[in-house]
Write a protein that holds these residues in place. Structure first.
Motif, PDB file in Angstrom:
ATOM      1  N   SER A  66       0.825  -1.212   0.000  1.00  0.00           N
ATOM      2  CA  SER A  66       0.000   0.000   0.000  1.00  0.00           C
ATOM      3  C   SER A  66       0.860   1.263   0.000  1.00  0.00           C
ATOM      4  O   SER A  66       0.504   2.265  -0.637  1.00  0.00           O
ATOM      5  CB  SER A  66      -0.947   0.006   1.192  1.00  0.00           C
ATOM      6  OG  SER A  66      -0.216   0.103   2.398  1.00  0.00           O
ATOM      7  N   LEU A  67       1.983   1.237   0.698  1.00  0.00           N
ATOM      8  CA  LEU A  67       2.884   2.395   0.657  1.00  0.00           C
ATOM      9  C   LEU A  67       3.492   2.576  -0.733  1.00  0.00           C
ATOM     10  O   LEU A  67       3.635   3.708  -1.201  1.00  0.00           O
ATOM     11  CB  LEU A  67       3.985   2.242   1.703  1.00  0.00           C
ATOM     12  CG  LEU A  67       3.546   2.444   3.154  1.00  0.00           C
ATOM     13  CD1 LEU A  67       4.700   2.146   4.105  1.00  0.00           C
ATOM     14  CD2 LEU A  67       3.030   3.843   3.364  1.00  0.00           C
ATOM     15  N   CYS A  68       3.816   1.491  -1.406  1.00  0.00           N
ATOM     16  CA  CYS A  68       4.349   1.587  -2.772  1.00  0.00           C
ATOM     17  C   CYS A  68       3.307   2.162  -3.727  1.00  0.00           C
ATOM     18  O   CYS A  68       3.627   3.017  -4.560  1.00  0.00           O
ATOM     19  CB  CYS A  68       4.813   0.219  -3.251  1.00  0.00           C
ATOM     20  SG  CYS A  68       6.284  -0.380  -2.414  1.00  0.00           S
ATOM     21  N   VAL A  69       2.076   1.717  -3.601  1.00  0.00           N
ATOM     22  CA  VAL A  69       0.999   2.243  -4.454  1.00  0.00           C
ATOM     23  C   VAL A  69       0.781   3.729  -4.170  1.00  0.00           C
ATOM     24  O   VAL A  69       0.586   4.534  -5.096  1.00  0.00           O
ATOM     25  CB  VAL A  69      -0.298   1.433  -4.245  1.00  0.00           C
ATOM     26  CG1 VAL A  69      -1.484   2.100  -4.906  1.00  0.00           C
ATOM     27  CG2 VAL A  69      -0.124   0.022  -4.771  1.00  0.00           C
ATOM     28  N   ALA A  70       0.824   4.119  -2.900  1.00  0.00           N
ATOM     29  CA  ALA A  70       0.652   5.533  -2.548  1.00  0.00           C
ATOM     30  C   ALA A  70       1.771   6.384  -3.124  1.00  0.00           C
ATOM     31  O   ALA A  70       1.524   7.486  -3.623  1.00  0.00           O
ATOM     32  CB  ALA A  70       0.593   5.680  -1.033  1.00  0.00           C
ATOM     33  N   VAL A  71       2.996   5.894  -3.090  1.00  0.00           N
ATOM     34  CA  VAL A  71       4.127   6.637  -3.659  1.00  0.00           C
ATOM     35  C   VAL A  71       3.972   6.773  -5.167  1.00  0.00           C
ATOM     36  O   VAL A  71       4.254   7.837  -5.738  1.00  0.00           O
ATOM     37  CB  VAL A  71       5.460   5.957  -3.273  1.00  0.00           C
ATOM     38  CG1 VAL A  71       6.608   6.512  -4.086  1.00  0.00           C
ATOM     39  CG2 VAL A  71       5.729   6.121  -1.802  1.00  0.00           C
ATOM     40  N   VAL A  72       3.498   5.724  -5.829  1.00  0.00           N
ATOM     41  CA  VAL A  72       3.292   5.790  -7.286  1.00  0.00           C
ATOM     42  C   VAL A  72       2.225   6.835  -7.621  1.00  0.00           C
ATOM     43  O   VAL A  72       2.401   7.649  -8.533  1.00  0.00           O
ATOM     44  CB  VAL A  72       2.915   4.406  -7.849  1.00  0.00           C
ATOM     45  CG1 VAL A  72       2.405   4.502  -9.269  1.00  0.00           C
ATOM     46  CG2 VAL A  72       4.109   3.471  -7.777  1.00  0.00           C
ATOM     47  N   PHE A  73       1.110   6.827  -6.897  1.00  0.00           N
ATOM     48  CA  PHE A  73       0.063   7.816  -7.153  1.00  0.00           C
ATOM     49  C   PHE A  73       0.550   9.232  -6.863  1.00  0.00           C
ATOM     50  O   PHE A  73       0.210  10.174  -7.586  1.00  0.00           O
ATOM     51  CB  PHE A  73      -1.189   7.518  -6.327  1.00  0.00           C
ATOM     52  CG  PHE A  73      -2.049   6.439  -6.915  1.00  0.00           C
ATOM     53  CD1 PHE A  73      -2.530   6.533  -8.200  1.00  0.00           C
ATOM     54  CD2 PHE A  73      -2.386   5.329  -6.163  1.00  0.00           C
ATOM     55  CE1 PHE A  73      -3.322   5.550  -8.748  1.00  0.00           C
ATOM     56  CE2 PHE A  73      -3.172   4.333  -6.697  1.00  0.00           C
ATOM     57  CZ  PHE A  73      -3.647   4.436  -7.993  1.00  0.00           C
ATOM     58  N   LEU A  74       1.339   9.407  -5.836  1.00  0.00           N
ATOM     59  CA  LEU A  74       1.884  10.721  -5.528  1.00  0.00           C
ATOM     60  C   LEU A  74       2.831  11.193  -6.627  1.00  0.00           C
ATOM     61  O   LEU A  74       2.799  12.362  -7.023  1.00  0.00           O
ATOM     62  CB  LEU A  74       2.598  10.693  -4.175  1.00  0.00           C
ATOM     63  CG  LEU A  74       3.050  12.019  -3.610  1.00  0.00           C
ATOM     64  CD1 LEU A  74       1.843  12.904  -3.313  1.00  0.00           C
ATOM     65  CD2 LEU A  74       3.868  11.803  -2.356  1.00  0.00           C
ATOM     66  N   ALA A  75       3.646  10.293  -7.148  1.00  0.00           N
ATOM     67  CA  ALA A  75       4.559  10.649  -8.238  1.00  0.00           C
ATOM     68  C   ALA A  75       3.786  11.022  -9.496  1.00  0.00           C
ATOM     69  O   ALA A  75       4.133  11.992 -10.187  1.00  0.00           O
ATOM     70  CB  ALA A  75       5.508   9.491  -8.517  1.00  0.00           C
ATOM     71  N   VAL A  76       2.721  10.284  -9.813  1.00  0.00           N
ATOM     72  CA  VAL A  76       1.910  10.605 -10.991  1.00  0.00           C
ATOM     73  C   VAL A  76       1.218  11.954 -10.807  1.00  0.00           C
ATOM     74  O   VAL A  76       1.127  12.748 -11.750  1.00  0.00           O
ATOM     75  CB  VAL A  76       0.881   9.479 -11.257  1.00  0.00           C
ATOM     76  CG1 VAL A  76      -0.139   9.894 -12.286  1.00  0.00           C
ATOM     77  CG2 VAL A  76       1.600   8.211 -11.690  1.00  0.00           C
TER      78      VAL A  76
END
Length: 52
Positions: A11-21
């Motif tokens: 979930s932290l990895c997915v959150a970081v990806v969405f934040l980067a996008v």
């Protein structure tokens, strides 16, 4: 119990990806014009039709 740790990491990895996008979209100017879409329906489109 180890499944919880895996889910937290995923979930932290997915959150970081969405934040980067999101930051990429802001950097490219995706959110610059926030006023025109709200008032676009008020513009008169008959001018375009008369020119043709």
């Amino acid at each position: 119990m180890s499944v919880i740790y895996i889910l937290i990491i995923v979930s932290l990895c997915v959150a970081v990806v969405f934040l980067a996008v999101f930051f990429l979209a802001v950097k490219n100017g995706q959110f610059e014009d926030d006023e025109t879409p709200a008032i676009r329906m008020l513009f008169n489109d008959d001018v375009k039709n008369k020119q043709e």
